[in-house]
Scaffold this motif. Structure first.
Motif, PDB file in Angstrom:
ATOM      1  N   ASN A   6       0.709  -0.582   0.165  1.00  0.00           N
ATOM      2  CA  ASN A   6      -0.238   0.337  -0.436  1.00  0.00           C
ATOM      3  C   ASN A   6       0.634   1.254   0.180  1.00  0.00           C
ATOM      4  OD1 ASN A   6       0.629  -0.366   3.245  1.00  0.00           O
ATOM      5  ND2 ASN A   6      -1.322  -0.986   3.525  1.00  0.00           N
ATOM      6  N   PHE A   7       2.511   1.350  -0.175  1.00  0.00           N
ATOM      7  CA  PHE A   7       2.752   2.398  -0.688  1.00  0.00           C
ATOM      8  C   PHE A   7       4.361   1.869  -1.093  1.00  0.00           C
ATOM      9  CE2 PHE A   7       5.146   0.696   3.492  1.00  0.00           C
ATOM     10  CZ  PHE A   7       6.277   0.802   3.527  1.00  0.00           C
ATOM     11  N   PHE A   8       4.404   2.906  -1.008  1.00  0.00           N
ATOM     12  CA  PHE A   8       5.755   2.586  -2.440  1.00  0.00           C
ATOM     13  C   PHE A   8       7.269   3.939  -2.675  1.00  0.00           C
ATOM     14  CE2 PHE A   8       2.137   0.291  -4.162  1.00  0.00           C
ATOM     15  CZ  PHE A   8       3.260  -0.746  -4.918  1.00  0.00           C
ATOM     16  N   ILE A   9       7.999   3.225  -2.487  1.00  0.00           N
ATOM     17  CA  ILE A   9       9.452   4.062  -2.162  1.00  0.00           C
ATOM     18  C   ILE A   9      10.134   4.426  -3.655  1.00  0.00           C
ATOM     19  CG2 ILE A   9      11.331   4.784  -0.200  1.00  0.00           C
ATOM     20  CD1 ILE A   9      10.320   3.801   1.758  1.00  0.00           C
ATOM     21  N   ILE A  10      10.074   5.623  -4.001  1.00  0.00           N
ATOM     22  CA  ILE A  10      10.643   5.482  -5.065  1.00  0.00           C
ATOM     23  C   ILE A  10      11.985   6.968  -4.920  1.00  0.00           C
ATOM     24  CG2 ILE A  10       8.789   5.106  -6.650  1.00  0.00           C
ATOM     25  CD1 ILE A  10       7.953   7.420  -7.135  1.00  0.00           C
ATOM     26  N   GLY A  11      12.647   7.243  -5.959  1.00  0.00           N
ATOM     27  CA  GLY A  11      13.750   8.410  -5.815  1.00  0.00           C
ATOM     28  C   GLY A  11      14.606   7.910  -6.615  1.00  0.00           C
ATOM     29  N   THR A  12      15.793   8.819  -6.154  1.00  0.00           N
ATOM     30  CA  THR A  12      16.820   8.990  -7.323  1.00  0.00           C
ATOM     31  C   THR A  12      17.941   8.292  -7.151  1.00  0.00           C
ATOM     32  OG1 THR A  12      17.360  10.884  -6.024  1.00  0.00           O
ATOM     33  CG2 THR A  12      16.547  11.880  -7.916  1.00  0.00           C
ATOM     34  N   PRO A  13      18.959   7.870  -7.701  1.00  0.00           N
ATOM     35  CA  PRO A  13      19.899   6.714  -6.929  1.00  0.00           C
ATOM     36  C   PRO A  13      21.234   7.637  -5.743  1.00  0.00           C
ATOM     37  CG  PRO A  13      20.005   6.394  -9.247  1.00  0.00           C
ATOM     38  CD  PRO A  13      19.291   7.987  -9.104  1.00  0.00           C
ATOM     39  N   LYS A  14      21.026   7.307  -4.702  1.00  0.00           N
ATOM     40  CA  LYS A  14      22.065   7.086  -3.734  1.00  0.00           C
ATOM     41  C   LYS A  14      20.824   8.913  -2.966  1.00  0.00           C
ATOM     42  CE  LYS A  14      24.762   4.987  -3.581  1.00  0.00           C
ATOM     43  NZ  LYS A  14      25.144   3.454  -3.154  1.00  0.00           N
ATOM     44  N   CYS A  15      19.789   8.323  -3.032  1.00  0.00           N
ATOM     45  CA  CYS A  15      19.134   9.369  -2.052  1.00  0.00           C
ATOM     46  C   CYS A  15      18.240   9.198  -0.579  1.00  0.00           C
ATOM     47  CB  CYS A  15      18.096   9.781  -2.755  1.00  0.00           C
ATOM     48  SG  CYS A  15      16.764   9.075  -2.983  1.00  0.00           S
ATOM     49  N   GLY A  16      18.896   7.727  -0.681  1.00  0.00           N
ATOM     50  CA  GLY A  16      18.854   7.544   0.950  1.00  0.00           C
ATOM     51  C   GLY A  16      17.240   6.474   0.997  1.00  0.00           C
ATOM     52  N   THR A  17      16.889   5.488  -0.030  1.00  0.00           N
ATOM     53  CA  THR A  17      15.864   5.011  -0.142  1.00  0.00           C
ATOM     54  C   THR A  17      16.477   3.688   0.820  1.00  0.00           C
ATOM     55  OG1 THR A  17      16.581   3.781  -1.898  1.00  0.00           O
ATOM     56  CG2 THR A  17      14.792   5.366  -2.263  1.00  0.00           C
ATOM     57  N   PHE A  97       2.582   7.053  -2.233  1.00  0.00           N
ATOM     58  CA  PHE A  97       4.110   7.314  -2.957  1.00  0.00           C
ATOM     59  C   PHE A  97       5.086   7.755  -1.524  1.00  0.00           C
ATOM     60  CE2 PHE A  97       1.629   6.132  -6.232  1.00  0.00           C
ATOM     61  CZ  PHE A  97       2.091   5.081  -6.923  1.00  0.00           C
ATOM     62  N   ILE A  98       5.800   7.335  -1.841  1.00  0.00           N
ATOM     63  CA  ILE A  98       7.550   8.311  -1.216  1.00  0.00           C
ATOM     64  C   ILE A  98       8.049   8.899  -1.338  1.00  0.00           C
ATOM     65  CG2 ILE A  98       9.274   8.741   0.629  1.00  0.00           C
ATOM     66  CD1 ILE A  98       7.116   6.071   2.858  1.00  0.00           C
ATOM     67  N   VAL A  99       8.510   9.052  -2.650  1.00  0.00           N
ATOM     68  CA  VAL A  99       9.763   9.972  -3.456  1.00  0.00           C
ATOM     69  C   VAL A  99      10.514  11.254  -2.580  1.00  0.00           C
ATOM     70  CG1 VAL A  99       9.786  11.495  -5.690  1.00  0.00           C
ATOM     71  CG2 VAL A  99       7.587  10.749  -4.361  1.00  0.00           C
ATOM     72  N   LEU A 100      11.613  10.634  -2.894  1.00  0.00           N
ATOM     73  CA  LEU A 100      12.971  11.323  -2.088  1.00  0.00           C
ATOM     74  C   LEU A 100      13.846  11.709  -3.932  1.00  0.00           C
ATOM     75  CD1 LEU A 100      14.483   8.702   0.214  1.00  0.00           C
ATOM     76  CD2 LEU A 100      12.271  10.494   0.504  1.00  0.00           C
ATOM     77  N   GLY A 101      14.040  12.612  -3.431  1.00  0.00           N
ATOM     78  CA  GLY A 101      15.930  13.205  -4.086  1.00  0.00           C
ATOM     79  C   GLY A 101      16.741  13.837  -3.525  1.00  0.00           C
ATOM     80  N   LYS A 102      17.714  13.969  -4.486  1.00  0.00           N
ATOM     81  CA  LYS A 102      18.663  14.967  -4.233  1.00  0.00           C
ATOM     82  C   LYS A 102      19.168  15.718  -5.552  1.00  0.00           C
ATOM     83  CE  LYS A 102      22.884  12.771  -2.521  1.00  0.00           C
ATOM     84  NZ  LYS A 102      23.189  11.524  -2.288  1.00  0.00           N
TER      85      LYS A 102
END
Length: 123
Positions: A6-17, A97-102
């Motif tokens: 029910n949740f997905f973590i997506i993001g850029t490489p090396k951003c802390g996922t 969605f949890i989106v992480l970026g850098k």
């Protein structure tokens, strides 16, 4: 499928996922898939980059998620897929969605160090 993520973590490489998955998995109500990055919902990626290729394989990684309130997976590269987010929404319209970026320059530095460390880059 009994227990859909029910949740997905997506993001850029090396951003802390990976760190976020680690911390979230310590909570008694949170289940994080193993493997961390199944990359199932991105069929537009080359097959060698997709760990889980069939729905049966995908469902199996959530067999132990019974009783958890938050069921998640983290495939950072879904952010770069042209179809992954829509595939996830089709699979579970209530998904969060949890989106992480850098910053791009920080990503470049971290990614280069990762490639050097793993032997893909020698400079």
């Amino acid at each position: 499928m009994k227990n859909k993520p029910n949740f997905f973590i997506i993001g850029t490489p090396k951003c802390g996922t990976t760190s976020l998955c680690f911390y979230l998995s310590k909570h008694h109500d949170v289940f994080i898939s193993d493997p961390k990055e199944p990359r199932y919902f991105s069929p537009d990626f080359p097959e060698k980059h997709r760990r889980i290729k069939t729905q049966e394989e995908y469902e199996k990684i959530f067999d132990k998620s019974i009783g958890y309130k938050a069921i998640g997976e983290a495939s950072a590269y879904y952010l770069f897929s042209k179809v992954a987010v829509q595939n996830i929404i089709n699979f579970n319209p209530r998904a969060k969605f949890i989106v992480l970026g850098k910053k791009p320059l920080d990503v470049a530095r971290s990614w280069h160090n990762h490639l050097v460390h793993n032997g893909y880059e020698n400079i």
